[in-house]
Design a protein around this motif. Sequence first.
Motif, PDB file in Angstrom:
ATOM      1  N   LYS A  39     -51.614 -16.140 -22.538  1.00  0.00           N
ATOM      2  CA  LYS A  39     -51.641 -16.553 -21.142  1.00  0.00           C
ATOM      3  C   LYS A  39     -51.135 -15.459 -20.207  1.00  0.00           C
ATOM      4  O   LYS A  39     -51.267 -15.567 -18.989  1.00  0.00           O
ATOM      5  CB  LYS A  39     -50.801 -17.816 -20.947  1.00  0.00           C
ATOM      6  CG  LYS A  39     -51.229 -18.993 -21.829  1.00  0.00           C
ATOM      7  CD  LYS A  39     -50.274 -20.168 -21.677  1.00  0.00           C
ATOM      8  CE  LYS A  39     -50.638 -21.307 -22.606  1.00  0.00           C
ATOM      9  NZ  LYS A  39     -49.672 -22.449 -22.508  1.00  0.00           N
ATOM     10  N   TRP A  40     -50.537 -14.409 -20.775  1.00  0.00           N
ATOM     11  CA  TRP A  40     -49.989 -13.349 -19.943  1.00  0.00           C
ATOM     12  C   TRP A  40     -51.097 -12.506 -19.309  1.00  0.00           C
ATOM     13  O   TRP A  40     -52.190 -12.381 -19.850  1.00  0.00           O
ATOM     14  CB  TRP A  40     -49.086 -12.434 -20.783  1.00  0.00           C
ATOM     15  CG  TRP A  40     -47.757 -13.040 -21.113  1.00  0.00           C
ATOM     16  CD1 TRP A  40     -47.359 -14.316 -20.881  1.00  0.00           C
ATOM     17  CD2 TRP A  40     -46.676 -12.385 -21.751  1.00  0.00           C
ATOM     18  NE1 TRP A  40     -46.085 -14.506 -21.330  1.00  0.00           N
ATOM     19  CE2 TRP A  40     -45.637 -13.334 -21.866  1.00  0.00           C
ATOM     20  CE3 TRP A  40     -46.465 -11.099 -22.241  1.00  0.00           C
ATOM     21  CZ2 TRP A  40     -44.412 -13.028 -22.455  1.00  0.00           C
ATOM     22  CZ3 TRP A  40     -45.247 -10.790 -22.818  1.00  0.00           C
ATOM     23  CH2 TRP A  40     -44.236 -11.737 -22.920  1.00  0.00           C
ATOM     24  N   ARG A  41     -50.769 -11.929 -18.165  1.00  0.00           N
ATOM     25  CA  ARG A  41     -51.710 -11.064 -17.469  1.00  0.00           C
ATOM     26  C   ARG A  41     -51.035  -9.734 -17.104  1.00  0.00           C
ATOM     27  O   ARG A  41     -49.838  -9.688 -16.866  1.00  0.00           O
ATOM     28  CB  ARG A  41     -52.227 -11.731 -16.182  1.00  0.00           C
ATOM     29  CG  ARG A  41     -53.095 -12.967 -16.427  1.00  0.00           C
ATOM     30  CD  ARG A  41     -53.540 -13.596 -15.114  1.00  0.00           C
ATOM     31  NE  ARG A  41     -54.390 -14.756 -15.340  1.00  0.00           N
ATOM     32  CZ  ARG A  41     -55.709 -14.703 -15.491  1.00  0.00           C
ATOM     33  NH1 ARG A  41     -56.334 -13.535 -15.400  1.00  0.00           N
ATOM     34  NH2 ARG A  41     -56.409 -15.802 -15.688  1.00  0.00           N
ATOM     35  N   HIS A  42     -51.832  -8.686 -17.049  1.00  0.00           N
ATOM     36  CA  HIS A  42     -51.346  -7.395 -16.588  1.00  0.00           C
ATOM     37  C   HIS A  42     -51.199  -7.435 -15.065  1.00  0.00           C
ATOM     38  O   HIS A  42     -51.743  -8.335 -14.400  1.00  0.00           O
ATOM     39  CB  HIS A  42     -52.321  -6.283 -16.990  1.00  0.00           C
ATOM     40  CG  HIS A  42     -52.417  -6.071 -18.465  1.00  0.00           C
ATOM     41  ND1 HIS A  42     -51.381  -5.558 -19.214  1.00  0.00           N
ATOM     42  CD2 HIS A  42     -53.436  -6.301 -19.346  1.00  0.00           C
ATOM     43  CE1 HIS A  42     -51.742  -5.464 -20.481  1.00  0.00           C
ATOM     44  NE2 HIS A  42     -52.988  -5.918 -20.589  1.00  0.00           N
ATOM     45  N   PRO A  43     -50.485  -6.484 -14.467  1.00  0.00           N
ATOM     46  CA  PRO A  43     -50.326  -6.476 -13.002  1.00  0.00           C
ATOM     47  C   PRO A  43     -51.644  -6.440 -12.238  1.00  0.00           C
ATOM     48  O   PRO A  43     -51.697  -6.889 -11.092  1.00  0.00           O
ATOM     49  CB  PRO A  43     -49.513  -5.199 -12.754  1.00  0.00           C
ATOM     50  CG  PRO A  43     -48.713  -5.023 -14.006  1.00  0.00           C
ATOM     51  CD  PRO A  43     -49.625  -5.465 -15.107  1.00  0.00           C
ATOM     52  N   VAL A  48     -54.231 -10.257 -21.182  1.00  0.00           N
ATOM     53  CA  VAL A  48     -53.885  -9.378 -22.297  1.00  0.00           C
ATOM     54  C   VAL A  48     -55.052  -9.349 -23.271  1.00  0.00           C
ATOM     55  O   VAL A  48     -55.564 -10.395 -23.683  1.00  0.00           O
ATOM     56  CB  VAL A  48     -52.606  -9.874 -22.996  1.00  0.00           C
ATOM     57  CG1 VAL A  48     -52.322  -9.051 -24.243  1.00  0.00           C
ATOM     58  CG2 VAL A  48     -51.423  -9.806 -22.041  1.00  0.00           C
ATOM     59  N   SER A  49     -55.498  -8.172 -23.644  1.00  0.00           N
ATOM     60  CA  SER A  49     -56.656  -8.039 -24.529  1.00  0.00           C
ATOM     61  C   SER A  49     -56.277  -8.355 -25.971  1.00  0.00           C
ATOM     62  O   SER A  49     -55.097  -8.324 -26.354  1.00  0.00           O
ATOM     63  CB  SER A  49     -57.217  -6.621 -24.449  1.00  0.00           C
ATOM     64  OG  SER A  49     -56.286  -5.693 -25.002  1.00  0.00           O
ATOM     65  N   HIS A  80     -41.142 -19.429 -22.066  1.00  0.00           N
ATOM     66  CA  HIS A  80     -40.448 -19.823 -20.839  1.00  0.00           C
ATOM     67  C   HIS A  80     -41.126 -19.304 -19.581  1.00  0.00           C
ATOM     68  O   HIS A  80     -40.800 -19.757 -18.476  1.00  0.00           O
ATOM     69  CB  HIS A  80     -38.996 -19.333 -20.863  1.00  0.00           C
ATOM     70  CG  HIS A  80     -38.107 -20.078 -21.817  1.00  0.00           C
ATOM     71  ND1 HIS A  80     -37.583 -21.322 -21.542  1.00  0.00           N
ATOM     72  CD2 HIS A  80     -37.671 -19.752 -23.056  1.00  0.00           C
ATOM     73  CE1 HIS A  80     -36.848 -21.732 -22.566  1.00  0.00           C
ATOM     74  NE2 HIS A  80     -36.886 -20.800 -23.498  1.00  0.00           N
ATOM     75  N   THR A  81     -42.041 -18.354 -19.712  1.00  0.00           N
ATOM     76  CA  THR A  81     -42.688 -17.814 -18.524  1.00  0.00           C
ATOM     77  C   THR A  81     -44.110 -17.363 -18.840  1.00  0.00           C
ATOM     78  O   THR A  81     -44.389 -16.895 -19.950  1.00  0.00           O
ATOM     79  CB  THR A  81     -41.886 -16.616 -17.954  1.00  0.00           C
ATOM     80  OG1 THR A  81     -42.531 -16.134 -16.770  1.00  0.00           O
ATOM     81  CG2 THR A  81     -41.794 -15.482 -18.962  1.00  0.00           C
ATOM     82  N   TYR A 192     -42.409  -3.445 -20.612  1.00  0.00           N
ATOM     83  CA  TYR A 192     -43.585  -2.690 -20.169  1.00  0.00           C
ATOM     84  C   TYR A 192     -44.755  -3.643 -19.940  1.00  0.00           C
ATOM     85  O   TYR A 192     -45.051  -4.493 -20.778  1.00  0.00           O
ATOM     86  CB  TYR A 192     -43.952  -1.649 -21.233  1.00  0.00           C
ATOM     87  CG  TYR A 192     -45.227  -0.891 -20.964  1.00  0.00           C
ATOM     88  CD1 TYR A 192     -45.335  -0.045 -19.863  1.00  0.00           C
ATOM     89  CD2 TYR A 192     -46.318  -1.000 -21.828  1.00  0.00           C
ATOM     90  CE1 TYR A 192     -46.511   0.668 -19.626  1.00  0.00           C
ATOM     91  CE2 TYR A 192     -47.486  -0.286 -21.605  1.00  0.00           C
ATOM     92  CZ  TYR A 192     -47.580   0.540 -20.496  1.00  0.00           C
ATOM     93  OH  TYR A 192     -48.729   1.245 -20.256  1.00  0.00           O
ATOM     94  N   GLN A 193     -45.453  -3.489 -18.811  1.00  0.00           N
ATOM     95  CA  GLN A 193     -46.523  -4.401 -18.430  1.00  0.00           C
ATOM     96  C   GLN A 193     -47.924  -3.806 -18.574  1.00  0.00           C
ATOM     97  O   GLN A 193     -48.898  -4.470 -18.231  1.00  0.00           O
ATOM     98  CB  GLN A 193     -46.323  -4.845 -16.981  1.00  0.00           C
ATOM     99  CG  GLN A 193     -45.081  -5.699 -16.767  1.00  0.00           C
ATOM    100  CD  GLN A 193     -44.914  -6.105 -15.320  1.00  0.00           C
ATOM    101  OE1 GLN A 193     -44.651  -5.274 -14.452  1.00  0.00           O
ATOM    102  NE2 GLN A 193     -45.090  -7.387 -15.041  1.00  0.00           N
ATOM    103  N   GLY A 194     -48.003  -2.576 -19.089  1.00  0.00           N
ATOM    104  CA  GLY A 194     -49.298  -1.918 -19.151  1.00  0.00           C
ATOM    105  C   GLY A 194     -49.983  -2.002 -20.503  1.00  0.00           C
ATOM    106  O   GLY A 194     -49.731  -2.930 -21.291  1.00  0.00           O
TER     107      GLY A 194
END
Length: 349
Positions: A39-43, A48-49, A80-81, A192-194
Amino acid sequence: MRQTKTVLRDPVFMVDFSVFKPEDELRINLNQCADSCWKWRHPDGECVSQDTHEFVKKVFEKSGIDNNGSYLPKNLHPQHTQDPHGGQDESFAEARLVMGGAVEDLLRKTGIKPEEIDILVTTSSVFAPTPSVASMLINMFKMREDVQAYSLAGMGCGAGVIGIHMVRDILQAHPGANALFICAEICSAAFYQGRDKHCLVSNALFRMGGCAAMLTSGSSERSRSKYQLTHSERVHTGARDTGYNCMYVGPDDAGLPGIFLYKDLPVEAGLALEKCLKKITPQIMTWSQYAAAAVAIGKRRWYGKDKAPLYVPDFTECVDHFCLHAGENERPALLGGAAVCSKGACAGR
């Protein structure tokens, strides 16, 4: 100029120590968190691939970290996020929780009051804020105005050993003083978000936690202490370009900050460990190993170095406990060719 060997005028003792353990709600379960990470997304808004997801999971599985025994703060915890993020505020909050929690428990164990602390040394490689981490703890616990405070940063995974070495030297000039040492890595500052795989390694390996130790010196302090520091050794391979460049903190091609961990890092770690072992081995061998080493040296002198093998002791016979970095499960590979122990022995001793 050669470095002079430090001779301990006064014995250095560890009165007690405390390891911070987060609440169970912050515990990481690999399978559950792996599902949540989708469910996470990059900026830039992209999800997320699969390649990124599988890479981080693969690094984690090879690390030797317990699938259900590590922790992350809520701002980074997949359960949690859905918007993981670091930052100065989040990093300070994590540092207060981890470092403050370890110090609070240690003061309770030892009965030492904050105003009785004479020396304060903190280590955190990535989190190097202003005010410093040491200043943060002084403010939290209202320590004295004349406390000697030092914040070490940028020293990687060796910061704990470096900090103990520093405390030891300071205590030689202040026998009987109470020295508080705190070591922690702050995940919120390292997140790191990249997409760069060199930086994604830290996301897989870095976890929440920290420890605090109270040290002192002088023979009169022996009765109230749990351990005595008999020897410490430091090796720095930074003069080598590969050693200096194997780890770097900075922006990726997209401008996102991260910790670059390159393939040379395990090699340099193994080299440093091998050099350290060569220095410390003569001080810890058993009498039978001294005899075997003497015979091996004699053979090499008589027959020549090419025909007689170099003596390498079995470290399981002269070392009671091994504490090796948890970020690499292939522990013998990090020993630079020195057969310290089998994988099972390292894990079990």
